[in-house]
Write a protein that holds these residues in place. Structure first.
Motif, PDB file in Angstrom:
ATOM      1  N   SER A 145      12.619   4.511  -8.491  1.00  7.57           N
ATOM      2  CA  SER A 145      12.513   5.887  -8.555  1.00  7.57           C
ATOM      3  C   SER A 145      13.004   6.443  -9.969  1.00  7.57           C
ATOM      4  N   LYS A 146      13.845   5.698 -10.767  1.00  9.60           N
ATOM      5  CA  LYS A 146      14.250   5.857 -12.029  1.00  9.60           C
ATOM      6  C   LYS A 146      13.266   5.565 -13.289  1.00  9.60           C
ATOM      7  N   ARG A 147      12.258   4.698 -12.820  1.00 10.97           N
ATOM      8  CA  ARG A 147      11.256   4.303 -13.903  1.00 10.97           C
ATOM      9  C   ARG A 147       9.954   4.759 -13.332  1.00 10.97           C
ATOM     10  N   LEU A 148       9.578   6.160 -13.366  1.00  9.39           N
ATOM     11  CA  LEU A 148       8.568   6.547 -12.858  1.00  9.39           C
ATOM     12  C   LEU A 148       7.149   6.159 -13.905  1.00  9.39           C
ATOM     13  N   ASN A 149       7.644   5.818 -14.862  1.00 11.30           N
ATOM     14  CA  ASN A 149       6.689   5.421 -16.267  1.00 11.30           C
ATOM     15  C   ASN A 149       5.761   4.350 -15.759  1.00 11.30           C
ATOM     16  N   LYS A 150       6.426   3.403 -14.779  1.00 10.23           N
ATOM     17  CA  LYS A 150       5.564   2.387 -14.148  1.00 10.23           C
ATOM     18  C   LYS A 150       4.617   2.848 -13.172  1.00 10.23           C
ATOM     19  N   VAL A 151       5.064   3.862 -12.456  1.00 14.38           N
ATOM     20  CA  VAL A 151       4.115   4.414 -11.461  1.00 14.38           C
ATOM     21  C   VAL A 151       2.885   4.935 -12.113  1.00 14.38           C
ATOM     22  N   THR A 152       3.296   5.807 -13.116  1.00 15.78           N
ATOM     23  CA  THR A 152       2.146   6.206 -14.126  1.00 15.78           C
ATOM     24  C   THR A 152       1.208   5.119 -14.607  1.00 15.78           C
ATOM     25  N   ASN A 153       1.800   4.230 -15.100  1.00 12.28           N
ATOM     26  CA  ASN A 153       0.835   2.982 -15.605  1.00 12.28           C
ATOM     27  C   ASN A 153       0.115   2.464 -14.420  1.00 12.28           C
ATOM     28  N   PHE A 154       0.728   2.382 -13.159  1.00 16.46           N
ATOM     29  CA  PHE A 154      -0.151   2.012 -11.931  1.00 16.46           C
ATOM     30  C   PHE A 154      -1.176   2.769 -11.613  1.00 16.46           C
ATOM     31  N   ILE A 155      -1.135   4.066 -11.936  1.00 18.61           N
ATOM     32  CA  ILE A 155      -2.224   4.864 -11.526  1.00 18.61           C
ATOM     33  C   ILE A 155      -3.261   4.774 -12.623  1.00 18.61           C
ATOM     34  N   GLU A 156      -2.983   4.762 -13.925  1.00 20.09           N
ATOM     35  CA  GLU A 156      -3.927   4.898 -14.823  1.00 20.09           C
ATOM     36  C   GLU A 156      -4.683   3.246 -15.434  1.00 20.09           C
ATOM     37  N   GLU A 157      -3.884   2.286 -15.157  1.00 26.98           N
ATOM     38  CA  GLU A 157      -4.243   0.995 -15.742  1.00 26.98           C
ATOM     39  C   GLU A 157      -5.787   0.505 -15.201  1.00 26.98           C
ATOM     40  N   GLN A 158      -6.238   0.015 -16.085  1.00 25.25           N
ATOM     41  CA  GLN A 158      -7.496  -0.866 -15.758  1.00 25.25           C
ATOM     42  C   GLN A 158      -7.272  -2.304 -15.348  1.00 25.25           C
ATOM     43  N   HIS A 159      -6.112  -2.854 -15.634  1.00 23.12           N
ATOM     44  CA  HIS A 159      -5.782  -4.389 -15.214  1.00 23.12           C
ATOM     45  C   HIS A 159      -5.147  -4.017 -13.981  1.00 23.12           C
ATOM     46  N   PRO A 160      -5.301  -5.260 -13.085  1.00 19.81           N
ATOM     47  CA  PRO A 160      -4.653  -4.958 -11.729  1.00 19.81           C
ATOM     48  C   PRO A 160      -3.261  -4.748 -11.734  1.00 19.81           C
ATOM     49  N   GLN A 161      -2.861  -3.958 -10.835  1.00 21.51           N
ATOM     50  CA  GLN A 161      -1.621  -3.512 -10.721  1.00 21.51           C
ATOM     51  C   GLN A 161      -0.996  -3.755  -9.119  1.00 21.51           C
ATOM     52  N   VAL A 162       0.104  -4.412  -8.985  1.00 23.20           N
ATOM     53  CA  VAL A 162       0.781  -4.490  -7.707  1.00 23.20           C
ATOM     54  C   VAL A 162       2.226  -3.825  -7.725  1.00 23.20           C
ATOM     55  N   MET A 163       2.335  -2.780  -6.982  1.00 20.32           N
ATOM     56  CA  MET A 163       3.637  -2.231  -6.873  1.00 20.32           C
ATOM     57  C   MET A 163       4.262  -2.752  -5.418  1.00 20.32           C
ATOM     58  N   VAL A 164       5.562  -3.181  -5.497  1.00 22.80           N
ATOM     59  CA  VAL A 164       6.138  -3.744  -4.498  1.00 22.80           C
ATOM     60  C   VAL A 164       7.179  -2.577  -3.790  1.00 22.80           C
ATOM     61  N   MET A 165       7.104  -2.186  -2.684  1.00 26.14           N
ATOM     62  CA  MET A 165       8.217  -1.238  -2.344  1.00 26.14           C
ATOM     63  C   MET A 165       8.545  -1.258  -0.806  1.00 26.14           C
ATOM     64  N   THR A 166       9.681  -0.773  -0.650  1.00 22.44           N
ATOM     65  CA  THR A 166      10.187  -0.724   0.743  1.00 22.44           C
ATOM     66  C   THR A 166       9.649   0.845   1.208  1.00 22.44           C
ATOM     67  N   LEU A 167       9.682   0.651   2.606  1.00 17.94           N
ATOM     68  CA  LEU A 167       9.238   1.848   3.442  1.00 17.94           C
ATOM     69  C   LEU A 167      10.224   3.038   3.075  1.00 17.94           C
ATOM     70  N   ALA A 168      11.350   2.547   2.725  1.00  9.74           N
ATOM     71  CA  ALA A 168      12.410   3.653   2.807  1.00  9.74           C
ATOM     72  C   ALA A 168      12.367   4.311   1.499  1.00  9.74           C
ATOM     73  N   SER A 169      11.378   3.981   0.453  1.00 10.80           N
ATOM     74  CA  SER A 169      11.519   4.684  -0.739  1.00 10.80           C
ATOM     75  C   SER A 169      10.623   5.785  -0.799  1.00 10.80           C
ATOM     76  N   PHE A 170       9.762   6.136   0.255  1.00 10.75           N
ATOM     77  CA  PHE A 170       8.776   7.213   0.461  1.00 10.75           C
ATOM     78  C   PHE A 170       8.881   7.882   1.645  1.00 10.75           C
ATOM     79  N   ASN A 171       9.669   7.555   2.762  1.00 10.47           N
ATOM     80  CA  ASN A 171       9.529   7.601   4.177  1.00 10.47           C
ATOM     81  C   ASN A 171       9.941   9.065   4.521  1.00 10.47           C
ATOM     82  N   SER A 172      10.518   9.970   3.437  1.00  4.02           N
ATOM     83  CA  SER A 172      10.964  11.326   3.924  1.00  4.02           C
ATOM     84  C   SER A 172      10.530  12.097   2.850  1.00  4.02           C
ATOM     85  N   GLU A 173      10.225  13.441   3.135  1.00  5.62           N
ATOM     86  CA  GLU A 173       9.940  14.579   2.197  1.00  5.62           C
ATOM     87  C   GLU A 173      10.746  14.764   1.121  1.00  5.62           C
TER      88      GLU A 173
END
Length: 901
Positions: A145-173
């Motif tokens: 969550s402190k490196r959201l630039n990687k998430v931005t790259n994930f969304i935009e990149e043409q090259h295959p992207q694999v984001m590894v995350m735990t359920l706890a990282s987004f399972n509450s509002e």
């Protein structure tokens, strides 16, 4: 050390089972899968097309639709026994999905930090080897969550992207991904909504670990997945099960270690299943008692008091715990001598009031002693092969290892010194050595206090790096750590190929499910070069390398009962489980002796039969290319492709109530779409899917006349055409297959032997078996053997040895049974012998595609040609489901021989 990538057929099938679901999908490119700067996964197949693809995969894999739980939900289940490499399978699936369809966005969802680290380590270990195969490496990263630039790259990149995350990282509002009021939003929308626009393929690792709760389902839906791929050995939710590798399949095929369950309990020591007499009642009626025992409540075991029990009550029934079924109360009595109450059970056990249910520390001490013994024995045995032995110990609570009174650690040191001295001529290890060989991984709160669960994990960096990240370092012999202690943090997801021993030092039942507990050490071991070391399938147990010793904190019967209950829960039968061997305090039990039948007629008939059967063959293939080309043209021109369309449907929300949403169906419209492809693309794709040369395929393509169907949907057309060509290739292979004798023979070495196996793995064949017992792999084999042994027309029969292998172009083949039948002629009154080889399957029909895989069918067809080439009357019957069917077919053969004579 560098772990080496292997090409394993069962893993390839698991990968392709997912890839084939999307057959017919137009390949994603920058032009057709990029919208408003976001690169998405796009699949325009209709739900019906996906369903048909799934059905095709089920047919290939021999899974019926009821078992698969066909569903319109965008979920696929892949079931693989722990230790068979499911992490590597889904990583390779990512590579294949990008290669075939250009899918670029993948999220790997994991339930814990330990599994997350294992996934990231797997990418790191195999990235160079996979790049050499595929020519690219996807960007795999941990969500932070402190490196959201990687998430931005994930969304935009043409090259295959694999984001590894735990359920706890987004399972509450309140999680950062869900926040709508931030300065760093992507296109002024929450990051989770932006990720949803990429239509990621979500890979759910161990989804039963909290991913199917109401809240989790809601949060995962926000990611708007194109598809969810569920990977586990123990699915709780089944939808579209496209691949299944059961514990039994893994065990039989030598894909995992064999399992030894080593119990350390004494006979009549009831500590292992923990029962206490807590209250008695002696009024007007018969005496009653309340016992404290392990009850099954809400899916887990709870140690608590029963209701009032009387003579005749069965403790297993009263506690819903099958391990207590042998505990039927036969007497509740107060002793005149001692004045103490006692409860007696039908199995001879006697429980007195205020009696401790056992000396727990004594049980732990024995468990540790035998774990260490096995560890030393295996370490010495593996020395020449360069294999490091690791042992894993699950403990009841962290304080017993790193608290003020670390009982378990003290017991380990005491027992290690004892066994070390025995193995080293009385020498004692140094304190430094004992300290260095121990590693541990427990959950730890941010405050530094250790916890008994995996919340707030913050482990000491050195050991965390070694156990979770440094798999290769831990496997090197120069690294001193050999014994790893954990509570529950390593219970799911973590494993290591060189874990050879596991002990569970808990107060009673292991808190970890049996299949998970065993699974930490099932993976095939590796040597110092990172190469897997396999055992021969027929290796004797004393010579076996890949054997996992499990030392549970309960009796063998209790352990097996719980394991089988778990297997039955998933598969509906206990027979799907791996075989277990039992050793009590190091001494073999359940040894089964297989003895040659001394009956002279049986022995003589068998020797005559073996002389005919033992001839080895080899084969040549003459391939008629012109036939292949002409047949391929003919069949491909029959392909009929439905119009390539987009479907638009309308549903209007009419009313939202407490019961849910009521909607009105507005109708559907379909729109014809154009597809873009070139003849060269067609040839290239067909070549990749069939193995034929461009030259041959150009000749086939030149003869294609149904161009209107090709242009409707080129990927779907190619999928069907490739399947047609592959089937014709196999048919032509069989047609041009010619077996010939080599002049060699299979050896004759059927001496008495001993196996350490469970009762369900063999059947008694005292009357007509070449041996008095016979190994069996299925119920079909069991009933065939039992019935044959009672048939007066059978002289002798046997399960053919594992070294009797017939060469075929698609791998070696091992038929099941050899059998000699006698039949008296009504005309002459003379009696003749007839020789048969039988392949048992779940069907009598070779064209039954649901019961037989393609490879099984072609191996059977190859075997037919092998037996024809022997030049002697050995009649091959395959496939055979029931013994009665075999007898009918055998009678037809015998009658035909008699008529010709």
């Amino acid at each position: 050390m560098e772990l080496q990538l292997e090409s394993l057929k069962y893993q390839d099938i698991a990968v392709q089972s997912v890839v084939k679901v999307f057959d017919g999908t137009e390949k994603n490119t920058f032009d057709n899968a990029c919208i408003e700067g976001i690169r998405s996964n796009v699949c325009k197949l209709t739900a019906e097309q996906i369903k048909e693809n799934i059905k095709g995969v089920l047919t290939e894999n021999g899974i019926d639709e009821e078992t698969a739980k066909l569903s319109t939900d965008n979920d696929l289940c892949i079931e693989m026994e722990t230790g068979t490499g499911k992490t590597l399978v889904y990583i390779k699936t990512i590579y294949e999905l990008y290669k075939h369809y250009g899918f670029t966005k993948f999220i790997i969802l994991v339930p814990s930090v330990a599994i997350r680290q294992g996934v990231l380590s797997a990418f790191k270990i195999f990235d160079k080897q996979l790049e050499n195969i595929y020519g690219f490496t996807p960007k795999a990263f941990e969500y932070d969550s402190k490196r959201l630039n990687k998430v931005t790259n994930f969304i935009e990149e043409q090259h295959p992207q694999v984001m590894v995350m735990t359920l706890a990282s987004f399972n509450s509002e309140d999680k950062i991904l869900n926040q709508a009021q931030r300065e760093d939003l992507f296109a002024n929308i929450p990051f989770i909504d932006a990720i949803g626009k990429t239509n990621p393929i979500i890979i759910m690792d161990e989804p039963q670990e909290g991913m199917d709760t109401e809240n989790s389902i809601k949060q995962i839906a926000k990611l708007n997945p194109l598809y969810k791929l569920r990977y586990s050995a123990t699915h709780k939710v089944l939808k579209n099960l496209v691949y299944r590798l059961t514990p039994y399949d893994s065990y039989k095929q030598g894909l995992v270690k064999k399992i030894e369950v080593l119990t350390v309990t004494e006979k009549n020591d009831e500590a292992t299943i923990k029962i206490e007499l807590s209250q008695t009642q002696n009024g007007k009626g018969d005496p009653k008692a309340k016992l404290k025992a392990w009850k099954m409540k809400g899916g887990k075991y709870v140690f608590e008091e029963t209701n009032w029990l009387k003579v005749g009550d069965n403790l297993g029934e009263k506690t819903n715990n099958p391990s207590y079924l042998n505990y039927k109360i036969t007497r509740i009595n107060k002793s005149l001598k001692t004045g103490k109450w006692s409860v007696e059970f039908s199995n001879g056990a006697v429980l007195e009031e205020k009696q401790s249910s056992g000396n727990l520390q004594s049980i732990w001490a024995l468990q540790l002693e035998w774990l260490i013994r096995r560890h030393f024995q295996k370490t010495q045995k593996f020395a020449e092969q360069g294999i490091k032995c690791l042992s894993l110990i699950f403990i009841d609570k962290v304080a017993n290892y790193i608290g003020e009174t670390p009982i378990i650690k003290e017991l380990f040191i005491e027992k290690y010194k004892l066994v070390y001295a025995e193995m080293n001529e009385g020498k004692q290890p140094t304190d430094e050595h004992i300290n260095q060989i121990q590693g541990y991984y427990f959950a730890q709160k941010a405050s530094g206090e250790f916890a008994d669960n995996e919340g707030g994990q913050k482990e000491q960096k050195k050991i965390y790096e070694l156990i979770l990240k440094g798999k290769e370092e831990l496997l090197t012999i120069t690294n001193p750590v050999q014994f790893i202690f954990s509570h529950s943090a390593l219970g799911v997801g973590w494993d290591n190929p060189n874990v050879f021993n596991i002990a569970t030092l808990n107060t009673a039942y292991s808190e970890i499910r049996k299949r998970q507990e065993i699974g930490r050490g099932l993976r095939i071991c590796v040597n110092q070069d990172g190469h897997r070391i396999y055992d021969a399938l027929n290796v004797e147990d004393t010579e076996r390398i890949n054997q996992l010793t499990v030392i549970p904190n309960e009796t063998y019967e209790t352990f097996v009962t719980q394991y089988q209950e778990e297997i039955k829960e998933v598969y509906g039968t206990t027979k799907a489980g791996a075989g277990l061997t039992h050793t009590h305090k190091g001494k073999p039990q359940n040894e089964v002796h297989f003895k040659r039948n001394t009956n002279e007629p049986i022995d003589a008939a068998f020797k005559r039969f073996w002389k005919s059967l033992a001839k080895k063959t080899d084969y040549l293939i003459s391939f008629n290319e012109e036939n292949l080309i002409e047949k391929s043209k003919e069949e491909i021109n029959k392909i009929n492709i439905a119009d390539y369309v987009a479907e638009v449907s309308s549903r209007s929300i009419g009313e939202i109530t407490e019961e849910g949403i009521k909607d009105d169906f507005g109708g559907t419209e379909t729109y014809a779409l154009k597809a873009y492809f070139t003849p060269l693309d067609l040839v290239e794709e067909l070549s990749e899917n069939t193995g034929l040369s461009y030259r041959t395929l150009f000749k086939i393509v030149e003869g294609i006349t149904n161009h209107e169907h090709f242009v409707k949907n080129p990927p779907q057309f190619i999928h069907q055409a490739a399947a047609i060509i592959r089937n014709i290739e196999l048919d032509e292979m069989i047609r041009g297959l010619d077996y010939h004798l080599t002049g060699e023979e299979f050896p004759f070495s059927f001496d008495d032997f001993v196996k350490n196996i469970a009762p369900q793995a063999y059947v008694e064949t005292p009357k007509r078996g070449v041996f008095d017992k016979m190994l069996v792999d299925s119920d079909v084999e069991r009933w065939f053997a039992k019935t044959a042994d009672l048939d007066d027309e059978i002289i002798c029969f046997l399960k053919l040895p594992s070294y009797y292998k017939i060469k075929t172009p698609i791998g070696e083949y091992e038929p099941d049974f050899g059998l000699v039948m006698k039949r008296k002629s009504l005309k002459t009154g003379s009696e003749s012998e007839y020789y048969f080889v039988i392949e048992t399957k779940g069907t009598n029909d070779i064209n039954d595609k649901k019961s037989l895989t393609e490879s099984e069918v072609y191996r059977i067809k190859c075997a037919m040609k092998h037996f024809e080439a022997l030049g002697v009357e050995v009649h091959y019957k395959a496939p055979v489901k029931e013994y009665s069917y075999f007898k009918t077919e055998a009678t037809k053969t015998i009658n035909s021989i008699i008529e010709q004579a």
